[in-house]
Scaffold this motif. Structure first.
Motif, PDB file in Angstrom:
ATOM      1  N   GLN A 223       0.842  -1.203   0.000  1.00  0.00           N
ATOM      2  CA  GLN A 223       0.000   0.000   0.000  1.00  0.00           C
ATOM      3  C   GLN A 223       0.876   1.252   0.000  1.00  0.00           C
ATOM      4  O   GLN A 223       0.644   2.193  -0.752  1.00  0.00           O
ATOM      5  CB  GLN A 223      -0.910  -0.022   1.233  1.00  0.00           C
ATOM      6  CG  GLN A 223      -1.934   1.106   1.268  1.00  0.00           C
ATOM      7  CD  GLN A 223      -2.992   0.953   0.176  1.00  0.00           C
ATOM      8  OE1 GLN A 223      -3.615  -0.094   0.050  1.00  0.00           O
ATOM      9  NE2 GLN A 223      -3.156   1.985  -0.639  1.00  0.00           N
ATOM     10  N   ARG A 224       1.902   1.224   0.829  1.00  0.00           N
ATOM     11  CA  ARG A 224       2.810   2.369   0.900  1.00  0.00           C
ATOM     12  C   ARG A 224       3.553   2.600  -0.423  1.00  0.00           C
ATOM     13  O   ARG A 224       3.696   3.713  -0.901  1.00  0.00           O
ATOM     14  CB  ARG A 224       3.860   2.154   2.003  1.00  0.00           C
ATOM     15  CG  ARG A 224       3.440   2.641   3.350  1.00  0.00           C
ATOM     16  CD  ARG A 224       3.116   4.119   3.297  1.00  0.00           C
ATOM     17  NE  ARG A 224       2.043   4.471   4.227  1.00  0.00           N
ATOM     18  CZ  ARG A 224       2.248   4.769   5.502  1.00  0.00           C
ATOM     19  NH1 ARG A 224       3.466   4.806   5.974  1.00  0.00           N
ATOM     20  NH2 ARG A 224       1.229   5.039   6.282  1.00  0.00           N
ATOM     21  N   GLU A 227       1.359   4.147  -2.940  1.00  0.00           N
ATOM     22  CA  GLU A 227       1.209   5.581  -2.697  1.00  0.00           C
ATOM     23  C   GLU A 227       2.418   6.362  -3.226  1.00  0.00           C
ATOM     24  O   GLU A 227       2.275   7.414  -3.835  1.00  0.00           O
ATOM     25  CB  GLU A 227       1.023   5.856  -1.199  1.00  0.00           C
ATOM     26  CG  GLU A 227      -0.367   5.491  -0.697  1.00  0.00           C
ATOM     27  CD  GLU A 227      -0.434   5.360   0.828  1.00  0.00           C
ATOM     28  OE1 GLU A 227       0.498   5.849   1.508  1.00  0.00           O
ATOM     29  OE2 GLU A 227      -1.402   4.748   1.324  1.00  0.00           O
ATOM     30  N   LEU A 228       3.595   5.808  -2.961  1.00  0.00           N
ATOM     31  CA  LEU A 228       4.814   6.467  -3.444  1.00  0.00           C
ATOM     32  C   LEU A 228       4.833   6.533  -4.966  1.00  0.00           C
ATOM     33  O   LEU A 228       5.188   7.533  -5.574  1.00  0.00           O
ATOM     34  CB  LEU A 228       6.060   5.714  -2.958  1.00  0.00           C
ATOM     35  CG  LEU A 228       6.379   5.846  -1.474  1.00  0.00           C
ATOM     36  CD1 LEU A 228       7.567   4.965  -1.100  1.00  0.00           C
ATOM     37  CD2 LEU A 228       6.684   7.315  -1.137  1.00  0.00           C
ATOM     38  N   ASP A 230       2.252   6.449  -6.961  1.00  0.00           N
ATOM     39  CA  ASP A 230       1.249   7.402  -7.413  1.00  0.00           C
ATOM     40  C   ASP A 230       1.825   8.824  -7.343  1.00  0.00           C
ATOM     41  O   ASP A 230       1.628   9.634  -8.247  1.00  0.00           O
ATOM     42  CB  ASP A 230       0.008   7.292  -6.536  1.00  0.00           C
ATOM     43  CG  ASP A 230      -1.170   8.087  -7.102  1.00  0.00           C
ATOM     44  OD1 ASP A 230      -1.137   8.399  -8.310  1.00  0.00           O
ATOM     45  OD2 ASP A 230      -2.111   8.382  -6.353  1.00  0.00           O
ATOM     46  N   ARG A 231       2.564   9.071  -6.266  1.00  0.00           N
ATOM     47  CA  ARG A 231       3.146  10.396  -6.112  1.00  0.00           C
ATOM     48  C   ARG A 231       4.173  10.664  -7.212  1.00  0.00           C
ATOM     49  O   ARG A 231       4.236  11.747  -7.780  1.00  0.00           O
ATOM     50  CB  ARG A 231       3.809  10.502  -4.734  1.00  0.00           C
ATOM     51  CG  ARG A 231       3.894  11.911  -4.209  1.00  0.00           C
ATOM     52  CD  ARG A 231       4.416  11.956  -2.777  1.00  0.00           C
ATOM     53  NE  ARG A 231       3.665  11.102  -1.866  1.00  0.00           N
ATOM     54  CZ  ARG A 231       4.143  10.655  -0.701  1.00  0.00           C
ATOM     55  NH1 ARG A 231       5.367  10.953  -0.333  1.00  0.00           N
ATOM     56  NH2 ARG A 231       3.409   9.900   0.077  1.00  0.00           N
ATOM     57  N   SER A 234       2.379  11.189 -10.562  1.00  0.00           N
ATOM     58  CA  SER A 234       1.609  12.434 -10.557  1.00  0.00           C
ATOM     59  C   SER A 234       2.486  13.609 -10.957  1.00  0.00           C
ATOM     60  O   SER A 234       2.020  14.561 -11.569  1.00  0.00           O
ATOM     61  CB  SER A 234       1.033  12.709  -9.165  1.00  0.00           C
ATOM     62  OG  SER A 234       0.062  11.746  -8.851  1.00  0.00           O
ATOM     63  N   TRP A 243      -6.789   1.352  -9.535  1.00  0.00           N
ATOM     64  CA  TRP A 243      -5.680   0.525  -9.057  1.00  0.00           C
ATOM     65  C   TRP A 243      -6.298  -0.823  -8.758  1.00  0.00           C
ATOM     66  O   TRP A 243      -7.049  -0.960  -7.807  1.00  0.00           O
ATOM     67  CB  TRP A 243      -5.057   1.121  -7.788  1.00  0.00           C
ATOM     68  CG  TRP A 243      -4.556   2.516  -7.974  1.00  0.00           C
ATOM     69  CD1 TRP A 243      -5.286   3.666  -7.946  1.00  0.00           C
ATOM     70  CD2 TRP A 243      -3.205   2.907  -8.223  1.00  0.00           C
ATOM     71  NE1 TRP A 243      -4.477   4.758  -8.169  1.00  0.00           N
ATOM     72  CE2 TRP A 243      -3.188   4.315  -8.331  1.00  0.00           C
ATOM     73  CE3 TRP A 243      -2.000   2.210  -8.360  1.00  0.00           C
ATOM     74  CZ2 TRP A 243      -2.024   5.040  -8.577  1.00  0.00           C
ATOM     75  CZ3 TRP A 243      -0.852   2.927  -8.587  1.00  0.00           C
ATOM     76  CH2 TRP A 243      -0.859   4.329  -8.703  1.00  0.00           C
TER      77      TRP A 243
END
Length: 544
Positions: A223-224, A227-228, A230-231, A234, A243
């Motif tokens: 999950q982490r 997120e990274l 995605d960042r 982006s 996702w």
RNA sequence: GCCCGAGUAGCUCAGGGGAUAGAGCAACCGCCUCCUAAGCGGUUGGCCGCAGGUUCGAGUCCUGCCUCGGGCACCA
């Protein structure tokens, strides 16, 4: 309004069929290579010479006599047909391009539901610049398809069940307990950081049984990482709509269903304690080697998940078409997936795979580094999102990309990004100037005033935009976008330059009618350029 | 060994069977009393990897070979 290309094609097609040519013949309609051959050329008369048993020049003359197009005039020269866009028609293009903020969009996709699956690398580490290329290319394909009337969903397939992600979780777990990661595990500093975060955010994790802790940790760590990731994407304007987690496939029983279907069809066999997939299917003989679906230890391979993923997309979620964007190192997997698609009773035509070649980093004159050792974030830090996207899109997917850091960092001629952006900023500035000096311009432009070669050159490039989009979307070839932007910017800079050489030719002149007409052309060009840059995910600055 | 991709100007690369193969950069020569010179014009620069073949016509299609990159897992 149809594109110039489409209009000429329709007319030519009608004229050809009037000649009673038996077979369907390629119209050979192309943009002319040289200005003296007009704007479009066709060699169809040469093609027809044999079946019609007539001289090409005669056929060309005959076709010319049958062609009466609103878009262009026709001339027959030594067997070729040369089309010249009519000024009146170009004026209409300008009018439309200035008014339509989605100029060039179309509905050729007929609302087809397309999934673009982009990236989908194991979420076990930072993205490198090779991944970045797939992401940006896929994202742009998504933009093109959406712009041409497809219903697009951009998806990242999150592997969370496979061997690598388990090894990843085990590595985090080892760090959590102050140990070294297992052999072949993940050793980066981010793994230790994840362990620290897990300790803080998963109370009691250190005290749990190993199996329980492993499962919790895996969820947490992936999950982490997602997120990274995605960042990171982006930052280069890549945004996923979905996702989709591998574990979700298994919860829904999709891999199981796919395996059952293949078993029923006789495409699975048991051997050496494992279950194998035999992809023998006419048309996909390349995929002739058996592959393991269920390991000897009873655990499924990634391929089992992928079988379920096919059902998820084509049946469960009803996508009519799937475009996969993969690194070229996965090419061997394509025939197998195509064969699996066919054997599951789906149409392999609807599964398209775009393979993206590698990225090398060229620093200074000499050193080259393999892209896999440099992260996307580092590259974006160095040169910014616009340069990364533009440079990535410049090359066709099947050409290796040599990323020239020096050029991307430069603020001068050798940086193509600024060339297009500068043209946009210049046009914006002209419009600003006109507003200041001519507060009361006529509402309607008289576009017939636009007859200078450099003005018509801009209009012609504007006219090419819709067909550029259409081809890029149809062929899944985003590299046509920066090439188009380059050409349009060329014409724009030429238009501007004419004013530098002679004040009468400036876009903003004392005569309000002339200013108004040229301003309309500015708006049309700026709109086209902005849309082209937007399709690339590159910004269109108002000043530089 | 087999599979995929690439080989085109000094460099990075476009070229959808058709006319004399293009662009950007680099090199050289010019152009701002400015609507933004991050721009414009010009010059130089090519056995389109090699050899065959198909075709009226091949950088483009086919075959073979050479070079480079990638792949050929009970990894993804």
């Amino acid at each position: 309004m149809r594109s110039a290309r489409a209009g000429i094609e329709a007319g030519l097609s009608g004229a050809v069929s009037a000649l009673n040519a038996d077979e369907k013949v390629d119209l050979e309609l192309r943009p002319s290579r040289e200005a003296r051959f007009g704007d479009y050329q066709s060699s169809v008369a040469l093609k027809l010479a044999r079946p019609l048993r007539r001289a090409p020049a005669q056929i060309a003359a005959d076709l010319m006599g049958r062609l009466d197009l609103e878009e262009a005039t026709v001339e027959a020269v030594s067997g070729y047909l040369n089309f010249r866009l009519r000024p009146r028609w170009l004026q209409e293009v300008v009018r439309q391009a200035a008014a339509d903020s989605n100029y060039g969009s179309s509905d050729v996709g007929c609302g087809q539901r397309v999934q673009v699956e982009i990236g989908s690398v194991n979420p076990t580490g930072p993205l490198h610049i090779g991944h970045g290329r797939s992401m940006i290319l896929g994202d742009t394909i998504g933009r093109l398809l959406a712009f041409t009337g497809h219903q697009v969903s951009r998806e990242y397939y999150v592997n969370d069940q496979n061997k690598q992600t388990r090894l990843f979780a085990a590595s985090v777990s080892a760090r959590l307990h102050g140990q070294e990661p297992p052999p072949g595990g993940y050793t980066g500093g981010y793994v230790t950081e994840l362990a620290e975060q897990a300790r803080a955010e998963l109370p009691g994790i250190g005290a749990m049984s190993e199996a329980e802790a492993e499962a919790r940790l895996r969820d947490f760590a992936i999950q982490r990482m997602v997120e990274l990731l995605d960042r990171s994407v982006s930052r280069v304007n890549v945004h996923y709509d979905e996702w989709y987690w591998e574990s979700e496939l298994w919860r829904r029983g999709l891999p199981q269903a796919a395996i059952e279907r293949l078993r029923a069809g006789g495409h699975l066999s048991e051997r050496e304690g494992a279950i194998w997939f035999s992809p023998a299917v006419p048309g996909w003989e390349e995929a002739d080697e058996d592959r393991v679906v269920i390991r000897t230890n009873g655990e499924p391979t990634y391929f089992a998940s992928d079988l379920g993923y096919l059902l998820s997309r084509f049946e469960d979620r009803g996508f009519q078409r799937v475009v996969e964007v993969w690194g070229a190192d996965h090419h061997g997997y394509v025939p197998r997936m195509k064969a699996a698609t066919a054997l599951l009773g789906l149409d392999p035509q609807n599964l398209q795979v775009v393979l993206v070649q590698m990225v090398n980093l060229k620093e200074g004159k000499m050193s080259k580094r393999q892209g896999r050792f440099v992260t996307l974030d580092e590259l974006v830090d160095r040169v910014g999102s616009d340069a990364v996207r533009y440079f990535y899109l410049l090359r066709s997917a099947d050409a290796m990309l040599e990323f020239d850091l020096e050029a991307a960092l430069s603020q001068g001629n050798e940086n193509p990004v600024y060339y297009a952006q500068y043209a946009h900023a210049r046009l914006f500035n002209v419009e600003r100037t006109a507003q200041r000096t001519h507060p009361d311009l006529p509402a309607e432009p008289d576009l017939a005033l636009l007859d200078k070669p450099w003005e018509l050159a801009v209009a012609k490039e504007i006219a090419r935009w819709p067909e550029t989009v259409e081809t890029a979307a149809r062929e899944l070839e985003p590299h046509r976008l920066p090439h188009y932007a380059q050409r349009l910017a060329d014409a724009v800079h030429g238009f501007y330059q004419a004013g530098n050489e002679l004040p009468d030719n400036r876009m903003v002149v004392p005569d309000p009618d002339m200013t108004r007409a040229r301003l309309e052309l500015c708006r049309a060009a700026r709109n086209s350029l902005r849309i082209a840059l937007d399709q690339m995910g590159v910004s269109a600055p108002e000043q530089m």
